[in-house]
Design a protein around this motif. Sequence first.
Motif, short mmCIF file in Angstrom:
data_model
loop_
_atom_site.label_atom_id
_atom_site.label_comp_id
_atom_site.label_asym_id
_atom_site.label_seq_id
_atom_site.Cartn_x
_atom_site.Cartn_y
_atom_site.Cartn_z
N GLN A 1 5.69 -59.68 37.63
CA GLN A 1 6.99 -59.63 36.95
C GLN A 1 7.17 -58.27 36.30
O GLN A 1 6.24 -57.76 35.66
N LEU A 2 8.35 -57.71 36.48
CA LEU A 2 8.71 -56.44 35.87
C LEU A 2 9.89 -56.71 34.94
O LEU A 2 10.90 -57.26 35.37
N VAL A 3 9.75 -56.31 33.69
CA VAL A 3 10.79 -56.57 32.69
C VAL A 3 11.26 -55.24 32.11
O VAL A 3 10.50 -54.54 31.45
N GLU A 4 12.53 -54.93 32.38
CA GLU A 4 13.13 -53.69 31.87
C GLU A 4 13.79 -53.92 30.52
O GLU A 4 14.25 -55.03 30.23
N SER A 5 13.87 -52.87 29.75
CA SER A 5 14.60 -52.89 28.48
C SER A 5 15.04 -51.47 28.16
O SER A 5 14.57 -50.51 28.78
N GLY A 6 15.95 -51.37 27.19
CA GLY A 6 16.37 -50.06 26.72
C GLY A 6 17.74 -49.60 27.15
O GLY A 6 18.21 -48.54 26.74
N GLY A 7 18.40 -50.38 28.00
CA GLY A 7 19.74 -50.00 28.43
C GLY A 7 20.75 -50.19 27.31
O GLY A 7 20.44 -50.72 26.24
N GLY A 8 21.97 -49.73 27.57
CA GLY A 8 23.02 -49.89 26.58
C GLY A 8 24.18 -48.96 26.83
O GLY A 8 24.28 -48.34 27.90
N LEU A 9 25.03 -48.86 25.82
CA LEU A 9 26.20 -47.99 25.87
C LEU A 9 25.89 -46.70 25.10
O LEU A 9 25.42 -46.75 23.95
N VAL A 10 26.15 -45.56 25.72
CA VAL A 10 25.88 -44.27 25.09
C VAL A 10 27.01 -43.30 25.44
O VAL A 10 27.60 -43.41 26.52
N GLN A 11 27.28 -42.38 24.55
CA GLN A 11 28.31 -41.39 24.80
C GLN A 11 27.79 -40.30 25.73
O GLN A 11 26.56 -40.06 25.79
N SER B 1 21.29 -39.83 24.86
CA SER B 1 19.99 -40.14 25.47
C SER B 1 19.67 -41.62 25.37
O SER B 1 20.14 -42.30 24.44
N LEU B 2 18.88 -42.08 26.31
CA LEU B 2 18.32 -43.43 26.29
C LEU B 2 16.93 -43.37 26.87
O LEU B 2 16.64 -42.50 27.72
N ARG B 3 16.08 -44.30 26.47
CA ARG B 3 14.78 -44.44 27.10
C ARG B 3 14.62 -45.87 27.60
O ARG B 3 14.69 -46.82 26.81
N LEU B 4 14.42 -45.99 28.89
CA LEU B 4 14.18 -47.28 29.51
C LEU B 4 12.68 -47.54 29.58
O LEU B 4 11.89 -46.62 29.80
N SER B 5 12.32 -48.82 29.42
CA SER B 5 10.93 -49.24 29.55
C SER B 5 10.83 -50.34 30.58
O SER B 5 11.76 -51.14 30.75
N LEU C 1 17.47 -34.32 38.15
CA LEU C 1 16.41 -33.33 37.92
C LEU C 1 16.75 -32.46 36.71
O LEU C 1 17.85 -31.93 36.60
N GLY C 2 15.79 -32.36 35.81
CA GLY C 2 15.98 -31.57 34.60
C GLY C 2 16.56 -32.35 33.44
O GLY C 2 16.58 -31.86 32.30
N ARG C 3 17.05 -33.54 33.71
CA ARG C 3 17.63 -34.38 32.64
C ARG C 3 16.81 -35.63 32.37
O ARG C 3 16.74 -36.09 31.23
N PHE C 4 16.22 -36.19 33.41
CA PHE C 4 15.44 -37.43 33.29
C PHE C 4 13.95 -37.11 33.44
O PHE C 4 13.57 -36.22 34.20
N THR C 5 13.12 -37.91 32.75
CA THR C 5 11.68 -37.78 32.87
C THR C 5 11.06 -39.16 33.01
O THR C 5 11.29 -40.03 32.17
N ILE C 6 10.28 -39.34 34.06
CA ILE C 6 9.56 -40.58 34.27
C ILE C 6 8.12 -40.41 33.78
O ILE C 6 7.54 -39.32 33.93
N SER C 7 7.58 -41.46 33.18
CA SER C 7 6.20 -41.42 32.72
C SER C 7 5.61 -42.82 32.78
O SER C 7 6.34 -43.79 33.04
N TYR D 1 8.18 -45.66 31.95
CA TYR D 1 9.33 -45.26 31.14
C TYR D 1 10.25 -44.34 31.92
O TYR D 1 9.83 -43.64 32.85
N LEU D 2 11.51 -44.33 31.51
CA LEU D 2 12.44 -43.33 32.03
C LEU D 2 13.22 -42.78 30.84
O LEU D 2 14.05 -43.50 30.26
N GLN D 3 12.91 -41.56 30.48
CA GLN D 3 13.65 -40.87 29.42
C GLN D 3 14.85 -40.19 30.04
O GLN D 3 14.69 -39.36 30.95
N MET D 4 16.02 -40.53 29.55
CA MET D 4 17.27 -40.01 30.12
C MET D 4 18.01 -39.20 29.06
O MET D 4 18.41 -39.76 28.02
N ASN D 5 18.17 -37.93 29.30
CA ASN D 5 18.86 -37.03 28.38
C ASN D 5 20.12 -36.46 29.04
O ASN D 5 20.26 -36.53 30.26
N SER D 6 20.99 -35.93 28.22
CA SER D 6 22.23 -35.31 28.73
C SER D 6 22.96 -36.24 29.69
O SER D 6 23.36 -35.83 30.79
#
Length: 115
Positions: free
Chosen positions: A3-13, A17-21, A64-70, A79-84
């Motif tokens: 089972q894979l359970v995602e979290s961290g989504g939402g509404l952003v301007q 930035s958001l970070r998904l797990s 590329l250059g905006r998101f970082t996976i770790s 994780y997925l760190q999403m900027n800009s």
Amino acid sequence: QVQLVESGGGLVQPGGSLRLSCVASGKLFSIYTMGWYRQAPGKQREAVARITHRAQANYADSVLGRFTISRDNAKNTAYLQMNSLKPEDTAVYYCNQDRGAIEYWGQGTQVTVSS
């Protein structure tokens, strides 16, 4: 059964930035490639970023250059760190575990980028 359970989504301007797990059940998390995909309304699901068991990452050109996976193997989490963030990043984001012959998917988390 994994089972894979995602979290961290939402509404952003735009510009925000958001970070998904993604927390995975099951054993041997550290040996599998993990990925993030997304699907916008009326479009096909597309790969956003993937990270191998050796932490080698690759990205879609559009992020590329905006998101970082770790990954944190001790926590069975990717994780997925999403900027800009841009309005065109709006989609349901899915976590994926690639075991070669079998792939597992999470239920998805909605990301909406809007002012």
